[in-house]
Enzyme design. Structure first.
Site, PDB file in Angstrom:
ATOM      1  N   LYS A  26     -30.770  90.163  15.870  1.00 50.50           N
ATOM      2  CA  LYS A  26     -29.660  89.815  16.764  1.00 50.50           C
ATOM      3  C   LYS A  26     -29.093  88.486  16.320  1.00 50.50           C
ATOM      4  O   LYS A  26     -29.806  87.672  15.714  1.00 50.50           O
ATOM      5  CB  LYS A  26     -30.153  89.697  18.203  1.00 50.50           C
ATOM      6  CG  LYS A  26     -29.053  89.837  19.242  1.00 50.50           C
ATOM      7  CD  LYS A  26     -28.704  91.297  19.496  1.00 50.50           C
ATOM      8  CE  LYS A  26     -27.599  91.435  20.512  1.00 50.50           C
ATOM      9  NZ  LYS A  26     -27.437  92.861  20.896  1.00 50.50           N
TER      10      LYS A  26
HETATM   11  P1  NAD Z   1     -18.042  92.868  26.319  1.00 48.99           P
HETATM   12  O1  NAD Z   1     -17.888  91.440  26.004  1.00 48.99           O
HETATM   13  O2  NAD Z   1     -17.150  93.869  25.664  1.00 48.99           O
HETATM   14  O3  NAD Z   1     -17.901  93.103  27.917  1.00 48.99           O
HETATM   15  C1  NAD Z   1     -18.629  92.387  28.863  1.00 48.99           C
HETATM   16  C2  NAD Z   1     -18.009  92.675  30.239  1.00 48.99           C
HETATM   17  O4  NAD Z   1     -18.815  92.079  31.261  1.00 48.99           O
HETATM   18  C3  NAD Z   1     -16.605  92.104  30.419  1.00 48.99           C
HETATM   19  O5  NAD Z   1     -15.830  93.025  31.175  1.00 48.99           O
HETATM   20  C4  NAD Z   1     -16.854  90.842  31.241  1.00 48.99           C
HETATM   21  O6  NAD Z   1     -15.707  90.470  32.008  1.00 48.99           O
HETATM   22  C5  NAD Z   1     -17.979  91.324  32.121  1.00 48.99           C
HETATM   23  N1  NAD Z   1     -18.790  90.272  32.736  1.00 48.99           N
HETATM   24  C6  NAD Z   1     -19.317  89.158  32.177  1.00 48.99           C
HETATM   25  N2  NAD Z   1     -20.000  88.464  33.092  1.00 48.99           N
HETATM   26  C7  NAD Z   1     -19.926  89.170  34.243  1.00 48.99           C
HETATM   27  C8  NAD Z   1     -20.420  88.978  35.560  1.00 48.99           C
HETATM   28  N3  NAD Z   1     -21.150  87.910  35.864  1.00 48.99           N
HETATM   29  N4  NAD Z   1     -20.150  89.929  36.496  1.00 48.99           N
HETATM   30  C9  NAD Z   1     -19.409  91.006  36.206  1.00 48.99           C
HETATM   31  N5  NAD Z   1     -18.911  91.239  34.989  1.00 48.99           N
HETATM   32  C10 NAD Z   1     -19.151  90.323  34.027  1.00 48.99           C
HETATM   33  O7  NAD Z   1     -19.583  93.204  26.043  1.00 48.99           O
HETATM   34  P2  NAD Z   1     -20.230  94.643  25.796  1.00 48.99           P
HETATM   35  O8  NAD Z   1     -20.253  94.913  24.348  1.00 48.99           O
HETATM   36  O9  NAD Z   1     -19.611  95.639  26.733  1.00 48.99           O
HETATM   37  O10 NAD Z   1     -21.744  94.349  26.211  1.00 48.99           O
HETATM   38  C11 NAD Z   1     -22.178  94.403  27.563  1.00 48.99           C
HETATM   39  C12 NAD Z   1     -23.695  94.519  27.568  1.00 48.99           C
HETATM   40  O11 NAD Z   1     -24.094  95.703  26.870  1.00 48.99           O
HETATM   41  C13 NAD Z   1     -24.470  93.371  26.875  1.00 48.99           C
HETATM   42  O12 NAD Z   1     -25.694  93.198  27.527  1.00 48.99           O
HETATM   43  C14 NAD Z   1     -24.699  93.929  25.486  1.00 48.99           C
HETATM   44  O13 NAD Z   1     -25.791  93.305  24.829  1.00 48.99           O
HETATM   45  C15 NAD Z   1     -24.999  95.366  25.836  1.00 48.99           C
HETATM   46  N6  NAD Z   1     -24.840  96.314  24.732  1.00 48.99           N
HETATM   47  C16 NAD Z   1     -23.663  96.415  24.056  1.00 48.99           C
HETATM   48  C17 NAD Z   1     -23.544  97.359  23.037  1.00 48.99           C
HETATM   49  C18 NAD Z   1     -22.241  97.578  22.307  1.00 48.99           C
HETATM   50  O14 NAD Z   1     -22.180  98.522  21.500  1.00 48.99           O
HETATM   51  N7  NAD Z   1     -21.208  96.800  22.549  1.00 48.99           N
HETATM   52  C19 NAD Z   1     -24.631  98.166  22.694  1.00 48.99           C
HETATM   53  C20 NAD Z   1     -25.830  98.040  23.412  1.00 48.99           C
HETATM   54  C21 NAD Z   1     -25.906  97.110  24.430  1.00 48.99           C
END
Ligand code: NAD
Length: 423
Positions: free
Chosen positions: A113
């Site tokens: 990561k």
């Molecule tokens: P992103 O940056 O695209 O989206 C994050 C979202 O969460 C945004 O809409 C933001 O406004 C919102 N957010 C942030 N803080 C918040 C809060 N306190 N309350 C409510 N909403 C809030 O990120 P992502 O890629 O969608 O990742 C989200 C999660 O999923 C993370 O934990 C990431 O590690 C995990 N994840 C992502 C992927 C991927 O392919 N992108 C894969 C596996 C896991």
């Protein structure tokens, strides 16, 4: 170190949670203490300085990290996060979860990561490009298609991956498509990659709802986060006939008892940048998304949002972890005591790394699959993993999280065992 939100002083950090999960699995599996020590320690860590020339000519120095937790089963694999909360311990926890996720889904990777401690909302596109390129050049000795393959995570996207791929390739003197995944289609991205995590979350959520006797068609759901994972999860849930009644993002939350029109909400977010103010919806407190009376809750934003302080207020029957580490160790037990089924992150959100693997295979072979092929293979792997974890949990009377972690840890341990200890 990232502390869980709104939690008491005694609440754990994400690294505590990740280490506690490993300890529990080691105990169940009866592995020797030296194996535990090896699996707990990241294999490589780098902390880098990122001097950034801002648009106004001033220079700011940012901090970035890359952690390779384990590469016994193959090259490191894991996202790059741009967020103001990023620190080394958070990256360590996320890298460890990647090791288990890749082993659980049986993709030939270890776990890694990366992240930069920066709030991307405060920087121009040009500044973000310079941050990405300098970060990539600083970690370049560690990454590569056979070493460690980054992907998007919180605060990064396919454009970030295109810059990373370009920077790495310039350094090598030729184009290296396989160095990152989650790239734009124009430079070797895979069809279906952008929505793959969400697609996998929903494939597993549908199975979990059925398992507890709730038909997905007509069930209700709340989704926290409307980014790459949450937004697609809401879309695919709606396609399954689930009523998505509440969603939130960092700015606020909205509710509609009959179900939000997800397609219209996506168009609204594209136009305004937030779910707040979506016409026809009722504004609610962000926390209410987590405590809504729904069948399914998908936390898909950040870690530690369900903690000892709010776990007993969760009303959902099933929690499917779209985000990494959204439920703290203490909350996990409290949810279990209340009969809430928690589908753990290393299973639920593994669709992203599965299609990252497909992208890497396609890029390395320069041979591209159709979207239908990607989707079919993704859903087949996710559904199989769900049934395998459920069977293991049932047979050994474990939670889904502990079952999934045990299965993954055992696979990594087997790789260690047959490779032997060098020298
Ligand atoms: P992103 O940056 O695209 O989206 C994050 C979202 O969460 C945004 O809409 C933001 O406004 C919102 N957010 C942030 N803080 C918040 C809060 N306190 N309350 C409510 N909403 C809030 O990120 P992502 O890629 O969608 O990742 C989200 C999660 O999923 C993370 O934990 C990431 O590690 C995990 N994840 C992502 C992927 C991927 O392919 N992108 C894969 C596996 C896991």
């Amino acid at each position: 170190m990232t502390a869980v939100l709104g939690a008491e002083a005694t609440e754990t950090t994400v690294l505590d949670d990740a280490r506690a999960q490993l300890s529990q699995a080691v105990e169940v599996l009866g592995l020797p203490s030296e194996v535990h020590a090896m699996l707990a320690a990241p294999r490589r860590e780098v902390s880098v300085s990122i001097p950034l020339r801002r648009d106004d000519g001033s220079v700011e120095v940012l901090r970035g990290y890359r952690v390779q937790h384990n590469y016994s089963r193959g090259p490191g694999k894991g996202g790059v996060r741009f967020d103001a909360r990023v620190d080394l311990d958070e990256v360590r926890a996320l890298a460890m979860w990647m090791t288990w996720k890749c082993a659980l889904l049986d993709v030939p990777y270890g776990g890694a990561k990366g992240g930069v401690r920066v709030d991307p909302r405060g920087y121009s596109t040009g500044e973000l490009e310079r941050i990405t390129r300098r970060y990539t050049s600083e970690i370049a000795p560690l990454i590569g298609p056979n070493h460690d393959i980054p992907a998007p995570d919180v605060g990064t996207d396919e454009q970030t991956m295109a810059w990373m791929m370009d920077t790495y390739s310039v350094g090598r003197g030729h184009t290296v498509l396989g160095v990152v995944t989650g790239k734009p289609i124009a430079v070797g991205g895979s069809l279906g990659r952008a929505s793959s995590t969400s697609r996998g979350v929903v494939a597993v959520a549908v199975e979990a709802l059925r398992h507890v006797g709730i038909a997905p068609e007509g069930a209700t759901a709340a989704v926290q986060g409307f980014g790459k994972v949450g937004r697609g999860a809401a879309r695919f849930l709606a396609r399954e006939g689930v009523r998505v009644v509440a969603v939130s993002d960092v700015n606020g939350a909205v509710h509609h008892a009959d179900g939000l029109d997800v397609a219209a909400l996506e168009a609204y977010v594209d136009a305004t940048g937030s779910v707040v103010g979506f016409p026809g919806s009722t504004p609610i407190e962000s926390e209410e998304v987590l405590t809504a009376y729904v069948d399914l809750l998908v936390p898909a934003a950040i870690e530690g949002v369900i903690h000892a302080g709010n776990a007993t207020s969760v009303r959902a029957r099933v929690v499917v972890e779209g985000a990494n580490g959204p439920v703290s160790t203490a909350a996990d037990q409290m949810l279990a005591d209340n009969g809430v089924l928690v589908v753990p992150d290393i299973l639920a959100n593994a669709g992203g790394v599965v299609v990252s693997y497909f992208e890497w295979v396609q890029a390395n072979q320069s041979y591209w699959w159709s979207e239908a092929e990607v989707d079919e293979r993704l859903v087949e792997r996710m559904t199989r993993a769900w049934h395998d974890v459920l069977a293991y949990a049932t047979e050994n009377q474990l939670s889904l999280r502990l079952a999934a972690t045990c299965m993954a840890v055992e696979r990594v341990y087997r790789a260690h065992e047959v490779r032997g200890l060098y020298p």
